[in-house]
Enzyme design. Structure first.
Site, PDB file in Angstrom:
ATOM      1  N   TYR A  53       0.796  -1.232   0.000  1.00  0.00           N
ATOM      2  CA  TYR A  53       0.000   0.000   0.000  1.00  0.00           C
ATOM      3  C   TYR A  53       0.830   1.284   0.000  1.00  0.00           C
ATOM      4  O   TYR A  53       0.776   2.051  -0.949  1.00  0.00           O
ATOM      5  CB  TYR A  53      -0.970  -0.011   1.192  1.00  0.00           C
ATOM      6  CG  TYR A  53      -1.853  -1.237   1.151  1.00  0.00           C
ATOM      7  CD1 TYR A  53      -2.781  -1.402   0.121  1.00  0.00           C
ATOM      8  CD2 TYR A  53      -1.724  -2.261   2.076  1.00  0.00           C
ATOM      9  CE1 TYR A  53      -3.554  -2.547   0.029  1.00  0.00           C
ATOM     10  CE2 TYR A  53      -2.504  -3.413   2.004  1.00  0.00           C
ATOM     11  CZ  TYR A  53      -3.412  -3.550   0.981  1.00  0.00           C
ATOM     12  OH  TYR A  53      -4.175  -4.678   0.876  1.00  0.00           O
ATOM     13  N   PRO A  75     -10.966  -0.274  -2.763  1.00  0.00           N
ATOM     14  CA  PRO A  75     -12.160  -0.946  -3.285  1.00  0.00           C
ATOM     15  C   PRO A  75     -13.426  -0.106  -3.090  1.00  0.00           C
ATOM     16  O   PRO A  75     -13.499   0.716  -2.167  1.00  0.00           O
ATOM     17  CB  PRO A  75     -12.253  -2.227  -2.455  1.00  0.00           C
ATOM     18  CG  PRO A  75     -11.192  -2.164  -1.434  1.00  0.00           C
ATOM     19  CD  PRO A  75     -10.488  -0.860  -1.517  1.00  0.00           C
ATOM     20  N   SER A  83     -11.294 -12.119  -5.488  1.00  0.00           N
ATOM     21  CA  SER A  83     -11.518 -12.116  -4.046  1.00  0.00           C
ATOM     22  C   SER A  83     -12.977 -12.398  -3.742  1.00  0.00           C
ATOM     23  O   SER A  83     -13.872 -11.887  -4.423  1.00  0.00           O
ATOM     24  CB  SER A  83     -11.153 -10.735  -3.509  1.00  0.00           C
ATOM     25  OG  SER A  83     -11.115 -10.775  -2.120  1.00  0.00           O
ATOM     26  N   HIS A 129      -7.257   1.140   1.472  1.00  0.00           N
ATOM     27  CA  HIS A 129      -7.013  -0.264   1.775  1.00  0.00           C
ATOM     28  C   HIS A 129      -5.882  -0.538   2.780  1.00  0.00           C
ATOM     29  O   HIS A 129      -5.725  -1.670   3.249  1.00  0.00           O
ATOM     30  CB  HIS A 129      -6.656  -0.945   0.439  1.00  0.00           C
ATOM     31  CG  HIS A 129      -7.105  -2.355   0.309  1.00  0.00           C
ATOM     32  ND1 HIS A 129      -7.263  -3.196   1.377  1.00  0.00           N
ATOM     33  CD2 HIS A 129      -7.413  -3.091  -0.790  1.00  0.00           C
ATOM     34  CE1 HIS A 129      -7.650  -4.385   0.937  1.00  0.00           C
ATOM     35  NE2 HIS A 129      -7.753  -4.336  -0.370  1.00  0.00           N
TER      36      HIS A 129
HETATM   37  N1  COA Z   1     -19.327 -29.776   1.546  1.00  0.00           N
HETATM   38  C1  COA Z   1     -20.272 -29.069   2.160  1.00  0.00           C
HETATM   39  N2  COA Z   1     -20.086 -27.802   2.618  1.00  0.00           N
HETATM   40  C2  COA Z   1     -18.882 -27.243   2.410  1.00  0.00           C
HETATM   41  C3  COA Z   1     -17.843 -27.950   1.762  1.00  0.00           C
HETATM   42  C4  COA Z   1     -18.104 -29.266   1.331  1.00  0.00           C
HETATM   43  N3  COA Z   1     -17.175 -29.999   0.710  1.00  0.00           N
HETATM   44  N4  COA Z   1     -16.772 -27.141   1.712  1.00  0.00           N
HETATM   45  C5  COA Z   1     -17.117 -25.979   2.301  1.00  0.00           C
HETATM   46  N5  COA Z   1     -18.384 -26.046   2.734  1.00  0.00           N
HETATM   47  C6  COA Z   1     -19.144 -25.019   3.461  1.00  0.00           C
HETATM   48  C7  COA Z   1     -18.321 -24.405   4.570  1.00  0.00           C
HETATM   49  O1  COA Z   1     -18.421 -25.170   5.755  1.00  0.00           O
HETATM   50  C8  COA Z   1     -18.941 -23.047   4.706  1.00  0.00           C
HETATM   51  O2  COA Z   1     -20.136 -23.173   5.431  1.00  0.00           O
HETATM   52  P1  COA Z   1     -20.836 -21.926   6.198  1.00  0.00           P
HETATM   53  O3  COA Z   1     -21.326 -20.996   5.135  1.00  0.00           O
HETATM   54  O4  COA Z   1     -21.926 -22.584   6.941  1.00  0.00           O
HETATM   55  O5  COA Z   1     -19.744 -21.350   7.046  1.00  0.00           O
HETATM   56  C9  COA Z   1     -19.315 -22.697   3.274  1.00  0.00           C
HETATM   57  O6  COA Z   1     -19.413 -23.938   2.590  1.00  0.00           O
HETATM   58  C10 COA Z   1     -18.313 -21.813   2.562  1.00  0.00           C
HETATM   59  O7  COA Z   1     -17.059 -22.449   2.520  1.00  0.00           O
HETATM   60  P2  COA Z   1     -16.055 -22.257   1.302  1.00  0.00           P
HETATM   61  O8  COA Z   1     -16.797 -21.733   0.135  1.00  0.00           O
HETATM   62  O9  COA Z   1     -15.290 -23.504   1.097  1.00  0.00           O
HETATM   63  O10 COA Z   1     -15.005 -21.225   1.797  1.00  0.00           O
HETATM   64  P3  COA Z   1     -15.086 -19.935   2.695  1.00  0.00           P
HETATM   65  O11 COA Z   1     -16.383 -19.240   2.590  1.00  0.00           O
HETATM   66  O12 COA Z   1     -14.612 -20.364   4.007  1.00  0.00           O
HETATM   67  O13 COA Z   1     -14.021 -18.992   1.973  1.00  0.00           O
HETATM   68  C11 COA Z   1     -11.833 -18.170   1.559  1.00  0.00           C
HETATM   69  C12 COA Z   1     -12.741 -19.410   1.659  1.00  0.00           C
HETATM   70  C13 COA Z   1     -10.467 -18.629   1.145  1.00  0.00           C
HETATM   71  C14 COA Z   1     -12.388 -17.224   0.499  1.00  0.00           C
HETATM   72  C15 COA Z   1     -11.831 -17.461   2.944  1.00  0.00           C
HETATM   73  O14 COA Z   1     -11.304 -18.316   3.915  1.00  0.00           O
HETATM   74  C16 COA Z   1     -10.969 -16.249   2.930  1.00  0.00           C
HETATM   75  O15 COA Z   1      -9.790 -16.321   3.240  1.00  0.00           O
HETATM   76  N6  COA Z   1     -11.512 -15.085   2.539  1.00  0.00           N
HETATM   77  C17 COA Z   1     -10.690 -13.894   2.418  1.00  0.00           C
HETATM   78  C18 COA Z   1     -11.576 -12.788   2.119  1.00  0.00           C
HETATM   79  C19 COA Z   1     -10.739 -11.536   2.062  1.00  0.00           C
HETATM   80  O16 COA Z   1     -10.040 -11.183   2.978  1.00  0.00           O
HETATM   81  N7  COA Z   1     -10.834 -10.835   0.962  1.00  0.00           N
HETATM   82  C20 COA Z   1     -10.104  -9.603   0.819  1.00  0.00           C
HETATM   83  C21 COA Z   1     -10.990  -8.611   0.213  1.00  0.00           C
HETATM   84  S1  COA Z   1     -10.264  -7.027   0.159  1.00  0.00           S
END
Ligand code: COA
Length: 631
Positions: free
Chosen positions: A115, A128, A559, A348
């Site tokens: 940044y 953003p 993202s 950011h």
């Molecule tokens: N079967 C059934 N359910 C599953 C599954 C499977 N095989 N795999 C995942 N799920 C479920 C999870 O348990 C979760 O359930 P919930 O909604 O009840 O909590 C849901 O599906 C979503 O999981 P998933 O899509 O796998 O991942 P996530 O939502 O945990 O996201 C990342 C993963 C990597 C995006 C997240 O951990 C992350 O790091 N986000 C960063 C965001 C960020 O900082 N962005 C910057 C913007 S400036």
């Protein structure tokens, strides 16, 4: 020098007086609260680990396989082996030593590398935007009423922050670091000639926000006597006053914040030489947040109006619209138009999307409850106009900034869409990770449009660790590449395609888990590189290699920023010939924001959006058909 506004020492004094109202409580109280028992979870968060070097180099080699031909791979394999045998272990040791001394070995480096040392305009490139669900109002009165509610809601959230009552967040069972939540309010980026700085003014207990209306800046004290917040009705009356005094547009001084950072740094230095300007700028920087009362964008076709509204949040719509009605250095800017359009723009440096979403969800919940929760305060001060002395040189700088901002904005190609055929619930029912499935769909969409795989960046949160920010998930993997090739190959039977798909989704889930557990590739390699630089050593050849350059040229910069509301975040592409893709997976639909640059002949955000929708539908068909067959 042409003086548009004469120096108003009385105004400066009034402003200082207004500020001193809440300066009596010392910073010590604030620090005591921070270290109080309520913070034990935060205090006990683990430190970010330094992954083993061998592991990172092995993962790095795997990650570049889909991007290189055999000759390049062979060359890179030798570069990696040499690095492992020579500089690598020593640099790793130095990095591990740094990690022992710091609560987070990465966070300072990341703040400056990602940044503060970034010298392009923060507009589109770094800040953003976030478009919130359109509100059901039209006209000035309703605009100001909604803005008053919004302000009251942010202050309600601020009180929760001050009292350490914001519910701690978790990812599954893992508690997450909450420090970013405390960086959203009373904070600002400050331009410099070669490098910027960032400051949190919470210790000064600011009691005001800044309202920008028709390019005029007003200080609005949102607390009355005894630190009592103003009621919604009282804020509304203040906004009415501000609006009535802002009929004629002022010179858009705020547009200077859209300049590239070196230029803005130079202008800032000159601007701050004037006492009146300095006082006004400091009040903007110290304010709790900035609220922009926007003019509405008229005459837009129904087809692309959401994308135009998103542009209003990301860049203001151009110098003829709201781009000057902004202060892009402020961590939190809220924009409200008279047509029910509202959203946010965030600087950011100190926070990612999810803490912003937490604040905004609190605000929307509060607004939708539609009740006055605060008793009227006493001792309200009228809004104070923040004055600027603008000479001919500054006017010239404003004109230049207008041109530069307009060409930046003209180059942006942004498409917002809602994919409504299915959402997270369907994918969970299929035992598939929704995020991984969407990422594989992005790979398929890109491959279909460009007939090649591309280096992809997905943000992975490191908030399981103290002061954690993000690492990169390298979403283009060998299994995702195999799937994208197989999917449109008529020789491959459907069941095999499905196996490729499942393999790609599982691989993505595995590398996501690695990244969020501090076992990613990119921040470790960055740490190694910066360790070499800080210790005056040669930058290892590993970082000069074509493989590294190719793997960092992110034609897909993606993202997930999820919200229970139909809100969507967006940002510009990070490669000139690539796309920025942000998505909000909800239960039964997925919101997408796709950005690209008009100057790139290869990219088109509309086409990419259609390709993403089509890929999702085709993958949905594949998984559902197999499910049917199983039944
Ligand atoms: N079967 C059934 N359910 C599953 C599954 C499977 N095989 N795999 C995942 N799920 C479920 C999870 O348990 C979760 O359930 P919930 O909604 O009840 O909590 C849901 O599906 C979503 O999981 P998933 O899509 O796998 O991942 P996530 O939502 O945990 O996201 C990342 C993963 C990597 C995006 C997240 O951990 C992350 O790091 N986000 C960063 C965001 C960020 O900082 N962005 C910057 C913007 S400036």
């Amino acid at each position: 020098m042409l003086r548009l506004v004469s120096p108003q020492t009385a105004a400066v004094r009034a402003v200082k007086q207004a500020l001193s109202v809440k300066m009596d409580k010392s910073f010590n109280t604030y620090c005591r609260l921070l270290s109080s028992k309520k913070f034990t979870v935060q205090d006990s968060l683990p430190h970010l680990p330094v992954p083993p070097l061998e592991q990172t180099l092995h993962k790095y080699y795997q990650s570049i396989q889909p991007l290189l031909d055999e000759e390049e791979l062979e060359h890179t394999s030798k570069v990696i082996s040499k690095f492992k045998a020579k500089q690598g272990p020593h640099l790793q040791k130095l990095l591990e030593e740094r990690a022992k001394k710091k609560e987070n070995w990465l966070s300072d480096w990341w703040k400056s590398q990602a940044y503060l040392n970034f010298r392009s305009s923060v507009v589109i490139n770094s800040n953003p935007g976030l478009l919130l669900p359109r509100q059901n109002f039209e006209g000035l009165k309703e605009q100001l009423k909604f803005a008053a509610k919004f302000i009251s809601a942010v202050i309600d959230y601020k009180i929760m922050l001050d009292e350490k009552k914001v519910p701690p967040e978790k990812s599954g069972m893992q508690p997450l670091c909450m420090s970013q939540h405390y960086n959203l309010l009373c904070t600002s980026r400050i331009p410099g000639i070669k490098c910027d700085t960032w400051q949190n003014f919470s210790e000064e207990k600011p009691s005001h926000i800044v309202v920008i209306c028709n390019n005029h800046f007003y200080l609005l004290n949102v607390y009355g006597k005894k630190d009592r917040p103003l009621s919604i009705e009282q804020i509304y009356q203040q906004l009415k006053l501000i609006h009535s005094k802002s009929e004629e547009a002022a010179p858009p001084i705020g547009i200077l914040t859209t300049e590239n950072r070196n230029e803005w740094g130079k202008i800032y230095k000159k601007l701050m030489k004037d006492k009146v300007n300095r006082s006004s700028v400091e009040l903007i920087q110290k304010s709790i947040f900035v609220l922009c009362l926007d003019q509405s964008v008229s005459s837009i076709s129904d087809d692309n109006k959401t994308s135009v509204f998103a542009g209003q949040m990301l860049h203001g719509g151009g110098s003829h619209l709201n781009t000057g009605n902004r202060w892009f250095d402020k961590t939190l800017q809220v924009m409200i138009g008279s047509n029910g359009i509202c959203g946010v723009n965030t600087e950011h440096t100190a926070a990612e999307g999810p803490p912003v979403i937490a604040l905004i969800e609190h605000v929307l919940n509060y607004c939708y409850k539609n009740e006055e929760r605060v008793l009227p305060a006493v001792g309200i001060q009228d809004p104070i106009k923040l004055k600027f002395n603008i000479g001919s040189k500054m006017l010239e700088a404003i004109e230049n900034a207008k041109k530069n901002a307009d060409s930046l904005i003209d180059d942006l190609d942004l498409t917002i869409s809602q994919y409504k055929i299915f959402g997270k619930d369907f994918l969970k029912s299929m035992k598939l990770s929704p995020d991984a499935f969407i990422q594989v769909a992005l790979q398929l969409a890109f491959y279909r449009l460009h007939q090649e795989p591309c280096a992809t960046y997905e943000s992975a949160s490191l908030r399981r660790f103290k002061y954690g920010r993000t690492d990169t998930i390298r979403s283009c993997t060998v299994p995702s590449y195999l799937f994208t090739c197989a999917m449109d190959d008529s020789r491959v039977p459907a069941l095999e395609k499905l196996q490729f798909l499942r393999q790609a989704v599982q691989t993505h889930k595995n590398i996501s888990n690695d990244a969020i557990s501090g076992q990613g590739i990119d921040r470790h390699l960055l740490g190694i590189k910066l360790t070499a630089i800080e210790n005056g050593m040669d930058i290892p050849k590993l970082f000069m290699d074509t493989a590294y350059t190719k793997s960092m040229h992110h034609k897909l910069s993606t993202s997930q920023v999820s919200s229970k509301y139909e809100s969507i975040m967006f940002y510009g592409p990070t490669a000139p010939d690539g796309y920025g893709v942000c998505y909000n997976p909800q239960s039964a639909k997925i919101g997408f924001a796709v950005s690209a640059l008009n100057t790139s002949p290869e990219t088109c955000s509309q086409k990419m959006t259609s390709a993403i929708h089509q890929s999702l539908s085709d993958m949905h068909k594949l998984t559902s058909e197999y499910q049917m067959a199983k039944l």
